[in-house]
Design a protein around this motif. Sequence first.
Motif, mmCIF file in Angstrom:
data_model
loop_
_atom_site.group_PDB
_atom_site.id
_atom_site.type_symbol
_atom_site.label_atom_id
_atom_site.label_comp_id
_atom_site.label_asym_id
_atom_site.label_seq_id
_atom_site.Cartn_x
_atom_site.Cartn_y
_atom_site.Cartn_z
ATOM 1 N N TRP A 60 0.819 -1.212 0.000
ATOM 2 C CA TRP A 60 0.000 0.000 0.000
ATOM 3 C C TRP A 60 0.850 1.257 0.000
ATOM 4 C CZ3 TRP A 60 0.031 3.864 3.645
ATOM 5 C CH2 TRP A 60 0.610 3.584 4.886
ATOM 6 N N LYS A 61 2.034 1.193 0.609
ATOM 7 C CA LYS A 61 2.930 2.351 0.627
ATOM 8 C C LYS A 61 3.487 2.643 -0.762
ATOM 9 C CE LYS A 61 4.325 1.289 5.387
ATOM 10 N NZ LYS A 61 5.426 0.887 6.290
ATOM 11 N N GLU A 62 3.508 1.609 -1.605
ATOM 12 C CA GLU A 62 3.978 1.777 -2.975
ATOM 13 C C GLU A 62 2.827 2.039 -3.949
ATOM 14 O OE1 GLU A 62 6.022 -1.869 -3.666
ATOM 15 O OE2 GLU A 62 7.812 -1.283 -2.508
ATOM 16 N N THR A 68 -5.682 2.631 -4.331
ATOM 17 C CA THR A 68 -4.879 3.037 -3.166
ATOM 18 C C THR A 68 -4.296 4.432 -3.329
ATOM 19 O OG1 THR A 68 -4.299 0.725 -2.777
ATOM 20 C CG2 THR A 68 -2.942 2.387 -1.697
ATOM 21 N N LEU A 93 -5.361 7.904 -1.175
ATOM 22 C CA LEU A 93 -4.420 8.672 -0.351
ATOM 23 C C LEU A 93 -4.279 10.100 -0.871
ATOM 24 C CD1 LEU A 93 -1.658 5.962 0.215
ATOM 25 C CD2 LEU A 93 -3.318 6.809 1.883
ATOM 26 N N ALA A 126 -3.220 9.893 4.422
ATOM 27 C CA ALA A 126 -1.835 9.757 3.965
ATOM 28 C C ALA A 126 -0.860 10.228 5.036
ATOM 29 C CB ALA A 126 -1.635 10.550 2.678
ATOM 30 N N GLN A 136 -0.388 7.814 7.979
ATOM 31 C CA GLN A 136 0.230 6.519 7.645
ATOM 32 C C GLN A 136 -0.661 5.335 8.000
ATOM 33 O OE1 GLN A 136 3.594 5.751 6.122
ATOM 34 N NE2 GLN A 136 2.798 7.692 5.364
ATOM 35 N N GLU A 166 -3.092 2.353 6.861
ATOM 36 C CA GLU A 166 -3.310 1.557 5.652
ATOM 37 C C GLU A 166 -4.682 1.925 5.091
ATOM 38 O OE1 GLU A 166 -5.114 -0.957 3.318
ATOM 39 O OE2 GLU A 166 -5.352 -1.811 5.343
#
Length: 375
Positions: free
Chosen positions: A67-69, A79, A83, A90, A93, A95
Amino acid sequence: MFWPKWYINIYLNPDQTSEPLCHYIEHGYKLGFQPSPYFDPKYYLNENSCLMNTDTEPLLHYLTVGWKEGCQPNLLFNTAWYLHKNKDVATSQIEPLTHYITRGWKEGRDPNPYFNTNWYINKFIKNTTLEEPLLHYTTYWDTLKTNPNPYFDSQWYNHKYLLKTNSTNKNPLSHYIESGSKRKLNPNPYFDSKWYIERYADIKESYNDPFLHFLDFGDHEQRQPNKFFDITFYKNKHHEIIQSGSKPFLYFLENSRSKLERPFNFSEKPSYTYVKNYNIFDNHFIIPFHKKKFIKRKFNVIIVTFNSEDFIDNCFISLLRFNEIINLIIVDNNSIDSTIKTVNNYIDKFKHIKLIKNNKNVGLAEANNIGSMVS
């Protein structure tokens, strides 16, 4: 993110003793089993091919790294877009999919640019606020005839594109996001995607999907959804649009469409009347007839119907723009759906339509012969 009861009900036999989470980790994800209706391992691995030849479990990868990518857990949850639209999520942080499932939809946040959470709840769920709207749509879009936003017609899209290609394993919105938007398919019978992107060349560099531009800006900027929709003419007929600041095309879909009202200006008639193909949004003309030559003569058009409720409305809209030069003869082969009701609605409004009802299905050729006898 793992739903044990759902997983057991979908994938495991009642007599199996396997603990569902262990089964998923050891066997399930390799077979494409989903841990919940929100996470699709097959989709995730296809979108992240670098994981294909590894032993990485896709759900764990998504929750820790993916999810961070900006990786998506399924087709309908975007996703990166979520964000971007929700800066507070966002920054914290959190998810994003978990945020949407537990809080986001209750706060009116949308899972992707095509799904309008608040509109969907008010239109289809109403007082049943415990049901998450995106899951509700994927479960009931067909049986309850629900749409993800007021502009996307799921039933029409399904009949127009999915049934013809046997692509019935996806809900219409998933199909549109995956391939329909790239192919410039139309989201409803009144929006012409290919015409729109050619007409408004300024959007070509920033938007691959003309319908998405229309959702974001087009209707607000009062751009035409098709070459025949006359916004100025339609607004002048409905002063409440100007007074309320409503969007003309949205107003048409929610109000005038069901009343068989045409948003086309025929008072300023061109010197030539163009006879077109079945769909008024096709880009190919057949033969131009000069109005002065044929204005006193009417052509008889025979239409044979049989359980045509999903198509007869578009057929009428296509032909009624020529009501000065045609008579319509409808020959119905004993339909058992709402075809006759739709035809009668048009007959009440237009005098040049005749209906012949057969007491059995006599076939296309014989029905045409019957129509020609009274033409």
